[in-house]
Design a protein around this motif. Structure first.
Motif, mmCIF file in Angstrom:
data_model
loop_
_atom_site.group_PDB
_atom_site.id
_atom_site.type_symbol
_atom_site.label_atom_id
_atom_site.label_comp_id
_atom_site.label_asym_id
_atom_site.label_seq_id
_atom_site.Cartn_x
_atom_site.Cartn_y
_atom_site.Cartn_z
ATOM 1 N N VAL A 212 -5.829 5.921 3.165
ATOM 2 C CA VAL A 212 -6.284 4.563 2.838
ATOM 3 C C VAL A 212 -7.183 3.978 3.917
ATOM 4 O O VAL A 212 -7.854 2.967 3.681
ATOM 5 C CB VAL A 212 -5.085 3.613 2.589
ATOM 6 C CG1 VAL A 212 -4.139 4.189 1.560
ATOM 7 C CG2 VAL A 212 -4.344 3.283 3.879
ATOM 8 N N VAL B 8 -2.053 6.580 -5.020
ATOM 9 C CA VAL B 8 -2.931 6.313 -3.883
ATOM 10 C C VAL B 8 -4.398 6.406 -4.277
ATOM 11 O O VAL B 8 -5.250 5.665 -3.742
ATOM 12 C CB VAL B 8 -2.600 7.258 -2.700
ATOM 13 C CG1 VAL B 8 -2.960 8.699 -3.025
ATOM 14 C CG2 VAL B 8 -3.286 6.796 -1.434
ATOM 15 N N ASP B 9 -4.735 7.291 -5.219
ATOM 16 C CA ASP B 9 -6.135 7.442 -5.637
ATOM 17 C C ASP B 9 -6.643 6.246 -6.427
ATOM 18 O O ASP B 9 -7.853 6.128 -6.661
ATOM 19 C CB ASP B 9 -6.305 8.718 -6.464
ATOM 20 C CG ASP B 9 -6.139 9.980 -5.629
ATOM 21 O OD1 ASP B 9 -6.261 9.892 -4.394
ATOM 22 O OD2 ASP B 9 -5.863 11.051 -6.210
ATOM 23 N N ALA C 87 1.300 4.166 -2.923
ATOM 24 C CA ALA C 87 1.139 5.586 -2.593
ATOM 25 C C ALA C 87 2.389 6.375 -2.965
ATOM 26 O O ALA C 87 2.298 7.486 -3.516
ATOM 27 C CB ALA C 87 0.831 5.745 -1.111
ATOM 28 N N THR D 144 0.846 -1.198 0.000
ATOM 29 C CA THR D 144 0.000 0.000 0.000
ATOM 30 C C THR D 144 0.879 1.245 0.000
ATOM 31 O O THR D 144 0.615 2.212 -0.725
ATOM 32 C CB THR D 144 -0.920 -0.011 1.232
ATOM 33 O OG1 THR D 144 -1.739 -1.176 1.187
ATOM 34 C CG2 THR D 144 -1.806 1.222 1.269
ATOM 35 N N GLU D 145 1.941 1.220 0.791
ATOM 36 C CA GLU D 145 2.838 2.371 0.858
ATOM 37 C C GLU D 145 3.646 2.522 -0.431
ATOM 38 O O GLU D 145 3.952 3.646 -0.847
ATOM 39 C CB GLU D 145 3.741 2.251 2.077
ATOM 40 C CG GLU D 145 2.939 2.312 3.371
ATOM 41 C CD GLU D 145 3.795 2.240 4.631
ATOM 42 O OE1 GLU D 145 4.995 2.581 4.559
ATOM 43 O OE2 GLU D 145 3.259 1.855 5.688
#
Length: 301
Positions: free
Chosen positions: A39, A23-24, A18, A14-15
């Motif tokens: 998130v 991230v969007d 991003a 996830t990081e």
């Protein structure tokens, strides 16, 4: 390019997404994904099959019970995954205790009826693997990883190129009961930060450790960084270690050089924040008047 709809089933991925500026494009996450803050509003696609609260020994025993019964430690919300219609699902094959396994993700994706997302599986063992994973994720998602990787390497170079008056012998503890030394990329981070790693091997899974072996290593500095524990949980785990009869024999204890770190947010997320982790260790090993991570990422016991 078709619209990206990314489900990340591990916090480090996830990081990475991003940090690559996407991230969007995230539409779903694991129950452990909490950074960046945006998130946290995303639908959650996984859950643990055990109670994650309790002492180090209690959590260890629960995990062992599930593994011995050949049961999964986590479960995937297949209905949620179906509704999200991801184009990509990012998972890992590095540690079945840390997140859902690759085989479980493959089984779940095979059951989806209306789409077939691409699975990206990460399995880093050393820092170089982490950077290669960032390149693979970027390539699969159609973006360039070069600017991010260059920025991360520049920060590591600042740590690595500093001149240190001494290199303390360091023991990094990834679990406190039973004892486990930190392996994989953590020994590299110790060396980059100007320490001498005494326990655990670069590129090897974190090994179980006896108290006799810890006393024999007799580190100048000891950093407690239990996997999945924040600072408050690490404080509680440290209190259990203090009760051990060998505790007072350690040089680091006698010199008040025992430190607690947020192993959940830093060392155990093989993504961009491993650079933060190296910088954090620099602050511990070679104190400066101004600390960036002190009180948030680490504290002295």
């Amino acid at each position: 390019m078709a619209e990206l709809r990314i489900v990340s089933l591990i916090p480090s991925a996830t990081e990475i997404v991003a940090a690559l500026g996407l991230v969007d494009c995230l539409v779903g996450r694991s129950h452990e994904c909490d950074a960046p803050p945006a998130v946290e509003s995303l639908p959650v696609c996984t859950a643990p099959n055990l109670d994650p609260q309790g002492s180090s020994r209690e959590i260890h025993d629960r995990v062992e019970d599930l593994l011995q019964a050949a049961l999964s430690i986590y479960r995937i919300d297949l209905e949620q995954l179906e509704q999200l219609r991801p184009t990509h699902v990012i998972t890992q094959a590095q540690c079945d205790v840390c997140a859902v396994s690759l085989s479980e993700v493959e089984d779940a994706v095979a059951q989806l009826t209306n789409h077939s997302p691409q699975i990206i599986s990460l399995q880093p063992q050393i820092l170089g693997d982490v950077w290669q994973d960032i390149r693979r994720v970027a390539a699969a998602l159609g973006v360039d990883a070069t600017p991010l990787l260059s920025a991360l390497q520049a920060r590591l170079d600042v740590c690595q190129n500093r001149t240190y008056a001494s290199r303390p012998g360091v023991a990094c503890i990834e679990w406190t009961d039973p004892l486990m030394a930190a392996g994989n990329w953590v020994p590299e981070l110790v060396e980059i930060a100007g320490g001498k790693n005494l326990l655990g091997q670069t590129g090897q899974h974190s090994p179980w450790l006896t108290w006799d072996a810890l006393v024999a290593a007799n580190p100048d500095v000891m950093v407690l960084m239990p996997c999945g524990f924040d600072l408050e949980q690490t404080r509680r785990a440290a209190q259990d270690m203090i009760q051990h009869p060998h505790w007072g024999k350690l040089k680091a204890v006698q010199a008040q050089q025992v430190f607690l770190a947020d192993g959940n947010q830093y060392f155990n997320r093989p993504g961009p924040r491993l650079v933060d982790s190296a910088e954090l260790l620099c602050e511990i090993f070679h104190p400066e008047p101004v600390s960036v991570y002190g009180g948030q990422g680490w504290e002295r016991l």
